[in-house]
Scaffold this motif. Structure first.
Motif, PDB file in Angstrom:
ATOM      1  N   PHE A  38      12.459   6.249  -0.612  1.00  0.00           N
ATOM      2  CA  PHE A  38      12.608   5.299   0.382  1.00  0.00           C
ATOM      3  C   PHE A  38      12.095   3.943   0.091  1.00  0.00           C
ATOM      4  O   PHE A  38      12.845   2.777  -0.083  1.00  0.00           O
ATOM      5  CB  PHE A  38      11.976   5.541   1.721  1.00  0.00           C
ATOM      6  CG  PHE A  38      12.992   6.775   2.277  1.00  0.00           C
ATOM      7  CD1 PHE A  38      14.148   6.862   2.536  1.00  0.00           C
ATOM      8  CD2 PHE A  38      12.181   7.773   3.002  1.00  0.00           C
ATOM      9  CE1 PHE A  38      14.840   7.901   2.941  1.00  0.00           C
ATOM     10  CE2 PHE A  38      12.739   8.686   3.433  1.00  0.00           C
ATOM     11  CZ  PHE A  38      13.996   8.844   3.740  1.00  0.00           C
ATOM     12  N   VAL A  39      10.904   3.878  -0.712  1.00  0.00           N
ATOM     13  CA  VAL A  39      10.002   2.774  -0.888  1.00  0.00           C
ATOM     14  C   VAL A  39      10.403   1.996  -2.368  1.00  0.00           C
ATOM     15  O   VAL A  39      10.731   0.967  -2.298  1.00  0.00           O
ATOM     16  CB  VAL A  39       8.700   2.946  -0.766  1.00  0.00           C
ATOM     17  CG1 VAL A  39       7.867   1.787  -1.276  1.00  0.00           C
ATOM     18  CG2 VAL A  39       8.222   3.274   0.278  1.00  0.00           C
ATOM     19  N   SER A  40      10.491   2.982  -3.006  1.00  0.00           N
ATOM     20  CA  SER A  40      10.895   2.307  -4.569  1.00  0.00           C
ATOM     21  C   SER A  40      12.426   2.309  -4.995  1.00  0.00           C
ATOM     22  O   SER A  40      12.641   1.407  -5.846  1.00  0.00           O
ATOM     23  CB  SER A  40       9.994   3.154  -5.562  1.00  0.00           C
ATOM     24  OG  SER A  40       8.732   3.212  -5.361  1.00  0.00           O
ATOM     25  N   SER A 100       0.838  -1.304   0.098  1.00  0.00           N
ATOM     26  CA  SER A 100      -0.041  -0.012   0.064  1.00  0.00           C
ATOM     27  C   SER A 100       0.881   1.355  -0.011  1.00  0.00           C
ATOM     28  O   SER A 100       0.579   2.360  -0.664  1.00  0.00           O
ATOM     29  CB  SER A 100      -0.664  -0.026   1.170  1.00  0.00           C
ATOM     30  OG  SER A 100      -1.707  -1.074   1.006  1.00  0.00           O
ATOM     31  N   MET A 101       2.115   1.371   0.899  1.00  0.00           N
ATOM     32  CA  MET A 101       2.834   2.514   0.672  1.00  0.00           C
ATOM     33  C   MET A 101       3.347   2.490  -0.433  1.00  0.00           C
ATOM     34  O   MET A 101       3.689   3.784  -1.043  1.00  0.00           O
ATOM     35  CB  MET A 101       4.051   2.142   1.655  1.00  0.00           C
ATOM     36  CG  MET A 101       3.310   2.360   3.335  1.00  0.00           C
ATOM     37  SD  MET A 101       4.950   2.595   4.485  1.00  0.00           S
ATOM     38  CE  MET A 101       5.530   3.948   4.175  1.00  0.00           C
ATOM     39  N   ALA A 102       3.639   1.423  -1.272  1.00  0.00           N
ATOM     40  CA  ALA A 102       4.157   1.618  -2.607  1.00  0.00           C
ATOM     41  C   ALA A 102       3.372   2.213  -3.417  1.00  0.00           C
ATOM     42  O   ALA A 102       3.645   3.150  -4.354  1.00  0.00           O
ATOM     43  CB  ALA A 102       4.694   0.479  -3.226  1.00  0.00           C
ATOM     44  N   VAL A 103       2.137   2.054  -3.819  1.00  0.00           N
ATOM     45  CA  VAL A 103       1.090   2.553  -4.327  1.00  0.00           C
ATOM     46  C   VAL A 103       0.770   4.015  -3.994  1.00  0.00           C
ATOM     47  O   VAL A 103       0.789   4.883  -4.720  1.00  0.00           O
ATOM     48  CB  VAL A 103      -0.434   1.923  -4.205  1.00  0.00           C
ATOM     49  CG1 VAL A 103      -1.318   2.575  -4.832  1.00  0.00           C
ATOM     50  CG2 VAL A 103      -0.078   0.575  -4.763  1.00  0.00           C
ATOM     51  N   ALA A 104       0.621   4.303  -2.783  1.00  0.00           N
ATOM     52  CA  ALA A 104       0.556   5.612  -2.144  1.00  0.00           C
ATOM     53  C   ALA A 104       1.495   6.514  -2.657  1.00  0.00           C
ATOM     54  O   ALA A 104       1.374   7.776  -2.739  1.00  0.00           O
ATOM     55  CB  ALA A 104       0.110   5.439  -0.674  1.00  0.00           C
ATOM     56  N   ALA A 105       2.798   6.130  -2.388  1.00  0.00           N
ATOM     57  CA  ALA A 105       3.925   6.972  -2.687  1.00  0.00           C
ATOM     58  C   ALA A 105       4.034   7.379  -4.276  1.00  0.00           C
ATOM     59  O   ALA A 105       4.211   8.547  -4.461  1.00  0.00           O
ATOM     60  CB  ALA A 105       5.145   6.228  -2.412  1.00  0.00           C
TER      61      ALA A 105
END
Length: 526
Positions: free
Chosen positions: A412-414, A221-226
């Motif tokens: 940070f995420v991707s 979800s964090m990856a999508v939101a980012a």
């Protein structure tokens, strides 16, 4: 003369209900599109993890959607209850987009939302994704038609006053639909909704990561939101700039007020970063200016002029004086519709009729107003400068803050695949900020066009119903209690759903247990 106390109380009541309703709208707009993205991943990969993730965020969407509908219905009734003369005067125009919104958009999303929630085992993956997409489309179309109506209030194109019916009537519906103010407001508002939902998803997911719960859901979800949030945050700023550009031709006083620009400055005008506007002395104290910026943003040129508040007041004074001619002509046409001389005066000066109506705040008959009263009424065209000034700056500052937050989240995420714990805490603390920005945006939009309920056409104090102050106060107290109860229910249901999670553990690949995450950062291998 109108009861100004009733007008002020009616404004407060509508502001209460509108701002409360708008707590739900941005999240509905944004979450619906995020659901489309997440379920799209499920359709393409066939992984059950994405189905469970979509169902979880869909539950939060459903809670928000139901309460948004309930509060929106209340707002519709207020036009008849508190603003009956407004509804009579412009109902033929204002009512059309709202009717289309109900037929085209609300029925679409309300009909298909049941299939979205209960059709998982009855529809194929592509068909269910199509249903989810149509629900999202309905939500966005709903916003479109409501903002077409509101945009017409800000810039009343495609219509004119009919002295025979004493009402505003449509002359060109295409102009109403493609009103540049309405289109700019729509794309800016929808993008703000996407940012709101992205911050919400990012913050809730960050909380899960810190707690070591539902890590698969949280990290995906964090990856999508980012990603979605970063694109949306840039869109909000760019489209907000387009909204500002639309003000240059259509709402010059609002533009001058939000900049606290009292005098017309040499082109290109500077942008005031900060200051303290003083509406009594017509000065802005302790102001810090950046050369050229306002002129470049507002006129897209180096020689375009941005008019100041006081010169615009002088223009308003001349329009009030000119409006007295059309006001008198309308009276003659009421007595004799065949009066050719009155008809000619009406056609030449009809664009200033609304300015003459400003005098009804002070006198029973505008034709009896003296020069001092006309000057006083001209200064009524200046909105609350301090409120507009600071609303804009806080909203714009938050917009740039969101770009920073999502840029870090994406990095940070991707890219780094490792998120520091301090950033997870920042993401949680940022959750309420999009709502603050969105509410301030509406404060700027609505306060900035005062004293008009229809810009340049109908003063706000003339639009109210024939109610007593006690009746408005009683309904306002009732709405406050009702909405306070709904707020408790909304927050309780949301928190309960978040604490419950997706109904089972969703772990990243290679992780076999959950628990509080340790170390200074969290690895993001999803």
């Amino acid at each position: 003369m109108p009861d100004l106390l009733v007008a002020d109380l009616s404004r407060w009541q509508f502001a209460l209900t509108a701002m409360y309703h708008f707590l739900f709208v941005p999240l509905t707009l944004g979450l619906s599109m995020i659901l489309v993205i997440m379920e799209g991943a499920y359709v393409m990969t066939g992984k059950e993890v994405w189905k469970r993730i979509t169902k979880f965020w869909g539950t939060l969407f459903g809670i928000n959607f139901v309460l948004g509908v309930a509060t929106g219905i209340t707002m519709e009734f207020q036009f008849g209850m508190n603003w009956s003369y407004y509804s009579h005067y412009v109902g033929d125009i204002f009512g059309a987009p709202l009717a289309i919104e109900g037929l085209m958009a609300f029925f679409l999303e309300a009909t298909l939302v049941g299939l979205m929630f209960f059709g998982w085992d009855k529809l194929s993956r592509p068909v269910h994704w199509l249903v989810t997409f149509l629900v999202a489309l309905g939500s966005n179309l709903s916003a479109l038609w409501i903002l077409v109506a509101n945009g017409w209030m800000q810039n009343p194109v495609g219509s004119e006053f009919n002295p025979e019916t004493m009402r505003m009537e449509i002359t060109n519906f295409m102009e109403v639909i493609f009103n540049p103010v309405a289109q700019a407001k729509f794309v800016h508002t929808v993008s703000a909704g996407y940012v709101t939902a992205s911050v919400f998803v990012l913050g809730v997911s960050a909380w899960y990561v810190l707690k070591g719960r539902h890590l698969g859901l949280a990290k995906r979800s964090m990856a999508v939101a980012a990603s979605f949030g970063l694109l949306s945050a840039f869109s909000v700023v760019v489209l907000g700039d387009e909204s500002g550009y639309a003000l240059t031709d259509n709402q010059k006083m609002k533009l001058a007020a939000l900049e606290a620009m009292w005098h017309t400055e040499e082109a290109p005008a500077p942008l005031t970063l900060i200051g303290i506007p003083d509406q009594r002395t017509h000065e802005t104290h302790f102001e810090v200016k950046f050369p050229w910026i306002l002129g470049l943003i507002s006129t897209r040129s180096l020689d375009g002029e941005v008019e100041g508040i006081l010169p615009l007041v002088a223009i308003a004074e001349s329009r009030i004086e000119n409006g007295l001619h059309v006001y008198e002509a309308v009276q003659h046409l009421n007595d004799n519709p065949e009066d050719a001389a009155a008809r000619e005066i009406f056609e030449q000066t009809k664009q200033d009729l609304g300015y003459a109506l400003l005098l009804l705040r002070y006198v029973d008959d505008p034709l009896t107003a003296d020069k001092e009263t006309i000057t006083k009424a001209s200064f009524d065209t200046v909105p609350n400068v301090m409120m507009a000034f600071f609303s804009f700056r806080i909203m714009a500052g938050l917009g740039f803050l969101f770009i920073g937050i999502f840029s870090l989240a994406f990095f940070f995420v991707s890219m780094k695949r490792k998120v520091p714990r301090w950033f997870l805490r920042v993401a949680i603390l940022a959750i309420p900020l999009p709502w603050i920005a969105a509410e301030l945006g509406w404060v700027l939009a609505e306060v900035g066009r005062q004293p008009w309920v229809i810009d340049g056409v109908l003063p706000t104090f003339l639009g109210v119903s024939s109610l007593s102050a006690s009746q408005v106060i009683m309904t306002m107290v009732g709405f406050t209690l009702l909405y306070g109860t709904l707020a408790v229910i909304e927050i309780s249901l949301m928190l309960r759903a978040i604490k419950a999670g997706p109904g089972g553990r969703i772990l990243p690949e290679g992780v076999t247990s959950e628990g509080p995450t340790g170390g200074r950062s969290v690895q993001f291998d999803v």
